[in-house]
Write a protein that holds these residues in place. Structure first.
Motif, PDB file in Angstrom:
ATOM      1  N   GLU A  16       0.852  -1.206   0.000  1.00  0.00           N
ATOM      2  CA  GLU A  16       0.000   0.000   0.000  1.00  0.00           C
ATOM      3  C   GLU A  16       0.877   1.242   0.000  1.00  0.00           C
ATOM      4  O   GLU A  16       0.381   2.351   0.179  1.00  0.00           O
ATOM      5  CB  GLU A  16      -0.917   0.005   1.221  1.00  0.00           C
ATOM      6  N   SER A  69      -3.194  -3.544   4.718  1.00  0.00           N
ATOM      7  CA  SER A  69      -4.633  -3.634   4.464  1.00  0.00           C
ATOM      8  C   SER A  69      -4.894  -5.095   4.088  1.00  0.00           C
ATOM      9  O   SER A  69      -3.959  -5.810   3.780  1.00  0.00           O
ATOM     10  CB  SER A  69      -5.050  -2.723   3.306  1.00  0.00           C
ATOM     11  N   GLN A  79      -5.966  -6.144   1.428  1.00  0.00           N
ATOM     12  CA  GLN A  79      -6.198  -6.065  -0.006  1.00  0.00           C
ATOM     13  C   GLN A  79      -6.164  -7.421  -0.720  1.00  0.00           C
ATOM     14  O   GLN A  79      -7.098  -7.793  -1.417  1.00  0.00           O
ATOM     15  CB  GLN A  79      -5.182  -5.113  -0.642  1.00  0.00           C
ATOM     16  N   LYS A 134      -8.907  -9.901   0.425  1.00  0.00           N
ATOM     17  CA  LYS A 134     -10.283  -9.653  -0.020  1.00  0.00           C
ATOM     18  C   LYS A 134     -10.431 -10.011  -1.497  1.00  0.00           C
ATOM     19  O   LYS A 134     -11.474 -10.494  -1.922  1.00  0.00           O
ATOM     20  CB  LYS A 134     -10.763  -8.240   0.309  1.00  0.00           C
ATOM     21  N   ARG A 149       0.627   0.543   9.265  1.00  0.00           N
ATOM     22  CA  ARG A 149       1.544   1.171   8.301  1.00  0.00           C
ATOM     23  C   ARG A 149       2.597   1.951   9.057  1.00  0.00           C
ATOM     24  O   ARG A 149       2.259   2.794   9.898  1.00  0.00           O
ATOM     25  CB  ARG A 149       0.789   2.089   7.334  1.00  0.00           C
ATOM     26  N   GLN A 206      -9.983   0.333   9.381  1.00  0.00           N
ATOM     27  CA  GLN A 206     -10.534   0.551   8.062  1.00  0.00           C
ATOM     28  C   GLN A 206     -11.833  -0.239   7.932  1.00  0.00           C
ATOM     29  O   GLN A 206     -11.957  -1.318   8.490  1.00  0.00           O
ATOM     30  CB  GLN A 206      -9.504  -0.001   7.070  1.00  0.00           C
ATOM     31  N   HIS A 225      -2.673   1.114  -5.459  1.00  0.00           N
ATOM     32  CA  HIS A 225      -1.801  -0.054  -5.286  1.00  0.00           C
ATOM     33  C   HIS A 225      -1.727  -0.824  -6.596  1.00  0.00           C
ATOM     34  O   HIS A 225      -2.512  -0.556  -7.522  1.00  0.00           O
ATOM     35  CB  HIS A 225      -2.258  -0.907  -4.109  1.00  0.00           C
ATOM     36  N   SER A 247     -10.409   5.145  -0.271  1.00  0.00           N
ATOM     37  CA  SER A 247      -9.781   4.865  -1.560  1.00  0.00           C
ATOM     38  C   SER A 247     -10.260   3.511  -2.012  1.00  0.00           C
ATOM     39  O   SER A 247     -10.441   2.619  -1.185  1.00  0.00           O
ATOM     40  CB  SER A 247      -8.271   4.722  -1.363  1.00  0.00           C
ATOM     41  N   GLY A 248     -10.413   3.357  -3.305  1.00  0.00           N
ATOM     42  CA  GLY A 248     -10.792   2.036  -3.797  1.00  0.00           C
ATOM     43  C   GLY A 248     -10.633   1.990  -5.292  1.00  0.00           C
ATOM     44  O   GLY A 248     -10.209   2.976  -5.915  1.00  0.00           O
ATOM     45  N   SER A 249     -10.972   0.844  -5.867  1.00  0.00           N
ATOM     46  CA  SER A 249     -10.850   0.717  -7.313  1.00  0.00           C
ATOM     47  C   SER A 249     -11.531  -0.546  -7.806  1.00  0.00           C
ATOM     48  O   SER A 249     -11.817  -1.449  -7.026  1.00  0.00           O
ATOM     49  CB  SER A 249      -9.371   0.652  -7.737  1.00  0.00           C
ATOM     50  N   ARG A 292     -10.590  -3.740  -9.778  1.00  0.00           N
ATOM     51  CA  ARG A 292      -9.267  -4.386  -9.814  1.00  0.00           C
ATOM     52  C   ARG A 292      -8.960  -4.999 -11.175  1.00  0.00           C
ATOM     53  O   ARG A 292      -9.862  -5.226 -11.982  1.00  0.00           O
ATOM     54  CB  ARG A 292      -9.185  -5.504  -8.772  1.00  0.00           C
ATOM     55  N   GLY A 345     -13.596  -2.749  -5.041  1.00  0.00           N
ATOM     56  CA  GLY A 345     -13.969  -2.440  -3.655  1.00  0.00           C
ATOM     57  C   GLY A 345     -13.470  -1.082  -3.231  1.00  0.00           C
ATOM     58  O   GLY A 345     -13.072  -0.244  -4.054  1.00  0.00           O
ATOM     59  N   ILE A 346     -13.480  -0.904  -1.933  1.00  0.00           N
ATOM     60  CA  ILE A 346     -13.122   0.397  -1.371  1.00  0.00           C
ATOM     61  C   ILE A 346     -12.802   0.200   0.104  1.00  0.00           C
ATOM     62  O   ILE A 346     -13.174  -0.824   0.685  1.00  0.00           O
ATOM     63  CB  ILE A 346     -14.281   1.404  -1.561  1.00  0.00           C
TER      64      ILE A 346
HETATM   65  N1  ASP Z   1      -6.578  -1.492   0.042  1.00  0.00           N
HETATM   66  C1  ASP Z   1      -6.805  -0.104  -0.245  1.00  0.00           C
HETATM   67  C2  ASP Z   1      -6.303   0.750   0.906  1.00  0.00           C
HETATM   68  O1  ASP Z   1      -6.136   0.262   2.007  1.00  0.00           O
HETATM   69  C3  ASP Z   1      -8.241   0.233  -0.448  1.00  0.00           C
HETATM   70  C4  ASP Z   1      -8.837  -0.502  -1.591  1.00  0.00           C
HETATM   71  O2  ASP Z   1      -8.319  -0.418  -2.700  1.00  0.00           O
HETATM   72  O3  ASP Z   1      -9.886  -1.117  -1.377  1.00  0.00           O
HETATM   73  O4  ASP Z   1      -6.110   1.951   0.753  1.00  0.00           O
END
Ligand code: ASP
Length: 595
Positions: free
Chosen positions: A175, A197, A199, A202, A221, A235, A455, A491-493, A495, A536-537
């Motif tokens: 991240e 995270s 990430q 998930k 972090r 989170q 990421h 933040s999210g995207s 994938r 996701g986000i």
């Molecule tokens: N894993 C990302 C973060 O912790 C969030 C995500 O892309 O869902 O910022």
């Protein structure tokens, strides 16, 4: 029965009732023959009266009471005498006439008073956090946090999401921060990483067919701390299968609307949507505070012919010359203006040019470098009127100009009173925005390499994927952020779910096939087995609660936070460990060197 009521819940409707209360002595006033205490519990304060003519047996014990003693009181609720009611207190119309008093435990003299009215140094607050948390403000922050998290859980439960826990002892997730590492006793020389995270897990849950996942999860972090960062933070992690961007945005926005309505009583409007490019151009940042205007203006047109060296720098390829206008601040004292110049320099600008606009002309240290045309054109291009103060930054790197003016704008807007005080339930108090269409890569000049803005698992828009190898700066990502009042909240995207594309992306980041296999092989391997499209986000719970509570710092909404230097004054963490513990972990310490 230890108690019949909570102190703060008593009202005139309880008049005449015999009660048993437990709590802490908040304050004690001795009026000779009568002692008043404010007794405090989780529900609030109530006044208890020890009248020695009515209850002589209580005198000794009541006189011995001190702040923060933990006591049990029995007595009767009665209306306060006329003229002695306290409107500031929810229980202010009644009091409890004590008939018995039991000291449950005594308290040493507290290092600070447990109330809202004293400024206490933060180190002391954190060292005695259990006393600090007795204060009403901190209790209500933790209760608000609980209410928000409960509302979030209700939302996802009602929308078909499954909460799944993911490991804490795991492998590095990229991240962009440094990992916290845990030595593995059973595997000498190997380390777990605490997750930055969940990430990768998930995404694996999507490959596993879970369809809709969420988790309220701790992430770790190791990075420089600021008001909105802690080494371990919480989170709300979300991932969904068979979705495109609009699906994730709609569900997430609906969640925020529910939480704001249920917890704060605010009916939010639809979130504003800004592209990254527009946000940067107008506000100089991808986390704009939209509660006020004061947008950045581009002066390159007005300064086309400029002879002034400083402004010329901004007109080089890749440079910019932009301004913000502080309305009616033309008369700002010189000392304050100098402080603004210093602030700009601290943010990385070579300098800051200021121009005060008046009916009779411009006043500025650079006045003599400006042509007659520029005298006329500059205020117009900056949209400034007489009485205003224009702040200009020019630099050969447009990012520097945006960063400096964007961050000064976010700070000055609040400082100059452009953000009106509003009630929590007022939807205007909450300027949520989606930021979309981010570039995928950014250039790390120091390392001379391209790095991921989000990421490395972030999707790429189909129309820019062909630039991956030839022109990474043109690649757009399928990422989205949520900002609120100048803070990044999420933040999210969507994938990448195609192994070949994921490998191309890792290669573009300068990660070799072998390294990619070693670090993320488990994800790439999973992509060989029919991965669903997914996205996701992850909104930050600490930030959400801090904003909802009106706090400037997330430490105020975390029960046991760490200081700016990632230490915990309460427990003394981090701390050295015994030699035999190191031995068992096959570790030897080097003498501390320069950090
Ligand atoms: N894993 C990302 C973060 O912790 C969030 C995500 O892309 O869902 O910022």
């Amino acid at each position: 029965m230890m108690r019949s009521h909570r102190c703060g819940d008593l009202r005139t409707t309880d008049e005449g009732a015999p009660v048993a209360l437990c709590g802490w002595v908040h304050t004690r006033r001795d009026h000779g023959g009568v002692i008043f205490i404010d007794l405090r519990d989780v529900a609030g304060l109530v006044q208890v009266v020890f009248n020695f003519s009515e209850a002589p047996a209580l005198q000794g014990a009541a006189e011995g009471l001190r702040s923060e003693f933990c006591v049990r009181v029995e007595g009767e609720v009665r209306r306060r005498k006329e003229g002695t009611t306290n409107e500031a207190l929810a229980t202010g119309e009644i009091e409890v006439a004590a008939t018995s008093l039991e000291v449950l435990s005594v308290s040493a003299t507290p290092p600070f008073q447990v109330d809202e009215h004293h400024d206490v140094e933060e180190m002391l607050r954190l060292k005695y956090r259990y006393l600090d948390l007795r204060r009403t403000r901190m209790q209500s922050n933790l209760q608000l946090r609980h209410a928000i998290v409960s509302s979030i859980r209700r939302f996802y439960d009602a929308h078909g999401f499954t909460e799944v826990e993911t490991p804490m002892l795991t492998r590095a997730t990229p991240e962009g921060a440094r990992d916290y590492l845990v030595p593995a006793r059973l595997h000498p020389g190997s380390f777990y990483a605490l997750p930055q995270s969940p990430q990768l897990f998930k995404q694996l849950l999507m490959v596993a067919g879970l369809d809709r996942y969420y988790q309220i999860v701790r992430c770790f972090r190791d990075e420089d701390l600021r008001a909105d960062r802690q080494p371990d933070f919480t989170q709300l992690d979300v991932e969904m299968s068979f979705v495109d961007r609009e699906d994730v945005l709609a569900v997430t926005e609906a969640m925020f609307k529910q939480v704001w309505a249920e917890v704060l009583g605010a009916e939010l409007q639809d979130f504003v949507r800004l592209t990254f490019a527009e946000s940067m151009a107008r506000f100089g940042t991808d986390k704009p505070d939209l509660r006020f205007g004061m947008e950045l203006t581009d002066l390159s047109g007005a300064l086309q012919q400029t002879e002034f060296r400083v402004f010329q720098a901004g007109k080089e390829e890749g440079g910019a010359v932009k301004a913000i206008v502080l309305g009616s601040q033309g008369g700002m004292p010189r000392k304050q203006i100098d402080a603004l110049v210093e602030e700009a320099k601290a943010l990385g600008a070579g300098g800051l040019v200021w121009i005060a606009v008046a009916d009779e002309g411009l006043r500025s240290p650079v006045e003599k470098f400006l042509s007659e045309d520029e005298h006329r054109e500059l205020p117009r291009a900056a949209a400034a009127k007489a009485g205003d103060l224009i702040l200009i930054v020019a630099d050969g790197h447009a990012e520097v100009v945006d960063r400096v003016l964007g961050s000064m704008r976010n700070r000055l807007g609040k400082h100059l009173g452009l953000v009106p005080e509003r009630a929590r339930a007022d939807p205007e108090a909450w300027k949520f925005a989606w930021i979309v269409d981010f570039p995928w890569f950014e250039r790390d000049e120091a390392a001379g390499a391209w790095t991921a803005i989000h990421h490395p698992f972030t999707g790429i828009t189909p129309d820019t994927v062909d630039y991956l190898e030839s022109a990474p700066e043109k690649v757009l990502s399928k990422a989205y952020d949520i900002t609120l009042n100048g803070w990044e909240l999420a933040s999210g995207s969507i994938r990448i779910h195609d192994r070949a594309l994921q490998e191309r992306v890792l290669a573009a980041l300068g990660i070799s096939k072998e390294e990619a296999q070693a670090r993320f092989g488990f994800l790439l391997d999973a992509f060989a087995f029919g991965p669903p499209p997914h996205g996701g986000i992850a909104p930050g719970i600490d930030r959400i609660v801090a904003l909802a509570a009106g706090e400037d710092n997330i430490r105020e909404v975390i029960a046991f936070p760490k200081t700016q230097s990632a230490a915990d004054p309460l427990t003394g963490a981090p701390a050295p460990v015994d030699a035999d513990q190191l031995e068992a972990l096959h570790l030897a310490l080097k003498p501390p060197g320069p950090t």
